[in-house]
Scaffold this motif. Structure first.
Motif, PDB file in Angstrom:
ATOM      1  N   TYR A 115       0.794   3.912  -3.230  1.00 30.92           N
ATOM      2  CA  TYR A 115       0.200   5.238  -3.028  1.00 30.92           C
ATOM      3  C   TYR A 115       1.123   6.225  -2.309  1.00 30.92           C
ATOM      4  CZ  TYR A 115      -4.157   2.991  -4.342  1.00 30.92           C
ATOM      5  OH  TYR A 115      -5.136   2.319  -5.019  1.00 30.92           O
ATOM      6  N   LEU A 123       0.828  -1.207   0.000  1.00 32.49           N
ATOM      7  CA  LEU A 123       0.000   0.000   0.000  1.00 32.49           C
ATOM      8  C   LEU A 123       0.863   1.258   0.000  1.00 32.49           C
ATOM      9  CD1 LEU A 123      -2.924   1.125   0.236  1.00 32.49           C
ATOM     10  CD2 LEU A 123      -2.636   1.044   2.720  1.00 32.49           C
ATOM     11  N   VAL A 147      -2.937  -3.687  -5.012  1.00 31.06           N
ATOM     12  CA  VAL A 147      -3.033  -3.606  -3.549  1.00 31.06           C
ATOM     13  C   VAL A 147      -4.072  -4.590  -3.023  1.00 31.06           C
ATOM     14  CG1 VAL A 147      -3.605  -2.092  -1.618  1.00 31.06           C
ATOM     15  CG2 VAL A 147      -2.247  -1.223  -3.512  1.00 31.06           C
ATOM     16  N   ALA A 148      -5.242  -4.625  -3.659  1.00 28.27           N
ATOM     17  CA  ALA A 148      -6.296  -5.541  -3.208  1.00 28.27           C
ATOM     18  C   ALA A 148      -5.869  -6.995  -3.362  1.00 28.27           C
ATOM     19  CB  ALA A 148      -7.582  -5.276  -3.991  1.00 28.27           C
ATOM     20  N   PRO A 164      -5.268   4.054 -12.080  1.00 32.05           N
ATOM     21  CA  PRO A 164      -5.819   3.870 -10.727  1.00 32.05           C
ATOM     22  C   PRO A 164      -6.427   2.486 -10.510  1.00 32.05           C
ATOM     23  CG  PRO A 164      -6.422   6.026 -11.572  1.00 32.05           C
ATOM     24  CD  PRO A 164      -5.785   5.285 -12.713  1.00 32.05           C
ATOM     25  N   LEU A 165      -7.101   1.939 -11.528  1.00 30.63           N
ATOM     26  CA  LEU A 165      -7.705   0.622 -11.388  1.00 30.63           C
ATOM     27  C   LEU A 165      -6.642  -0.465 -11.265  1.00 30.63           C
ATOM     28  CD1 LEU A 165     -10.271  -1.077 -11.359  1.00 30.63           C
ATOM     29  CD2 LEU A 165     -10.158  -1.173 -13.864  1.00 30.63           C
ATOM     30  N   ALA A 195      -3.522  -0.057 -10.119  1.00 27.33           N
ATOM     31  CA  ALA A 195      -2.869   0.069  -8.816  1.00 27.33           C
ATOM     32  C   ALA A 195      -3.746  -0.489  -7.704  1.00 27.33           C
ATOM     33  CB  ALA A 195      -2.530   1.536  -8.546  1.00 27.33           C
ATOM     34  N   TYR A 196      -5.040  -0.201  -7.777  1.00 27.36           N
ATOM     35  CA  TYR A 196      -5.958  -0.738  -6.762  1.00 27.36           C
ATOM     36  C   TYR A 196      -6.026  -2.262  -6.826  1.00 27.36           C
ATOM     37  CZ  TYR A 196     -10.327  -1.880  -4.400  1.00 27.36           C
ATOM     38  OH  TYR A 196     -11.270  -2.450  -3.586  1.00 27.36           O
ATOM     39  N   GLY A 197      -6.010  -2.806  -8.030  1.00 23.98           N
ATOM     40  CA  GLY A 197      -6.023  -4.261  -8.167  1.00 23.98           C
ATOM     41  C   GLY A 197      -4.786  -4.904  -7.564  1.00 23.98           C
TER      42      GLY A 197
END
Length: 332
Positions: free
Chosen positions: A138, A134, A155-156, A148-149, A151-153
């Motif tokens: 970020y 994380l 981390v998730a 953004p999608l 990067a979020y994928g």
């Protein structure tokens, strides 16, 4: 630089490459021979552990030496500290502990203290691995060019995989152990039938089967040896069979234990019931083998196209290409 004397392909000496590959192949053969001749018996450690457990049950103690007793005390203290932390956070439930203990037993891990460690790993590993990821995504510019999608994928996915890592590890060990037990179960039932017809008792038959099949199927021999020990020490023999079904993740073992319980309760013939189960499991194993054989042509299509056909073309067309190349070079 001297020019190569042998045939060449794209400027590379074919004889030199063949010599190097032959040397590598010879080293691989020597390593395979060494590995095959230095294999240790997988049942030595298991039999030693079962004998230690037998002596502990006979003496009514938890350890045979002071050194091992101190080690057990340290493990209990560590497990108690983890349990205290999880209880203070109100994340420790009895149902979770029992489920984790069953998975550990099915994976071949006998210590029930690791159950709280599995639950603790689910809590800590997302923090250990997900927190740095994380921060990298970020808090730094390492992934600034990512959407953004995306990067979020990342981390998730890191959080989810960290949380599921202990369960995935246990699931993998359970699957491998269950497959090994399933493979040797028909042979074990045949030996049980022979032992029953020879007049051996149930616990003696389990001990004999574990001794005979321990080298070929160490996982099955381990379970049968522990069942034989429990049959000799537990007051309720039905509990020993239920423990066997609890420690394995196989419907076939549950069917065997149900048959053994009914035999103990109603006095039905053991040999005939086990003979029917053995034939059924053997037919099931044959059907699985035929299913794998039927899938083999479709599975081999991709390796055939990617690896086998190019090598075949090189072997067939390579000498002709070398001859053409040498002829063109000599003509110049």
């Amino acid at each position: 630089m001297t020019s190569p004397n042998g045939p060449t392909l794209l400027g590379v000496d074919v004889l030199m490459v063949a010599t190097m590959l032959s040397g590598i192949a010879a080293m691989a053969v020597m390593f395979a021979i060494y590995t095959a001749t230095s294999v240790r018996d997988p049942m030595i450690k298991r039999v030693k552990a079962l004998n230690d457990r037998r002596e502990q049950l006979k003496a009514g103690i938890t350890a045979s030496t002071s050194k091992r007793r101190a080690k057990l005390v340290q493990k209990n203290e560590a497990a108690d500290r983890i349990r205290t932390v999880l209880s203070s956070l109100q994340v420790l439930q009895d149902s979770q502990v029992k489920a984790a203990q069953q998975k550990l037993l099915q994976a071949g891990i006998r210590s029930k203290e690791w159950a709280v460690a599995v639950i603790f790993g689910r809590l800590v590993m997302p923090i250990v691995f997900g927190g740095p990821m994380l921060y990298l995504v970020y808090g730094t510019d390492q992934f600034a060019d990512w959407s953004p999608l995306k990067a979020y994928g990342l981390v998730a996915g890191t959080f989810i995989m960290s949380y599921k890592a202990p369960d995935l590890y246990l699931k993998n060990k359970i699957a491998k152990r269950s497959a090994a037990i399933r493979k040797g179960l028909p042979d074990a039932l045949d030996l049980l039938v022979i032992c029953a017809e020879a007049g051996l008792t149930v616990d003696a038959a389990f001990h004999r089967v574990a001794k005979e099949l321990g080298r070929a199927y160490p996982e099955l021999g381990d379970e049968f040896s522990l069942t034989a020990i429990e049959l000799g020490f537990l007051a309720d023999r039905r509990q020993a069979f239920e423990n066997l079904a609890f420690r394995t993740d196989l419907d076939a073992i549950k069917g065997v234990t149900t048959t053994m319980v009914q035999t103990e309760k109603y006095g039905t013939p053991l040999a005939s019931a086990l003979r029917v189960l053995s034939a059924e499991f053997r037919n099931e194993r044959m059907m699985r083998a035929e299913e794998k054989a039927a899938r083999l042509p479709a599975i081999m299509t991709v390796p055939l196209i990617l690896f086998i056909l190019p090598v075949l073309f090189i072997v067939i067309l390579g000498p002709a290409a070398c001859s053409i190349n040498d002829a063109l070079l000599s003509g110049k």
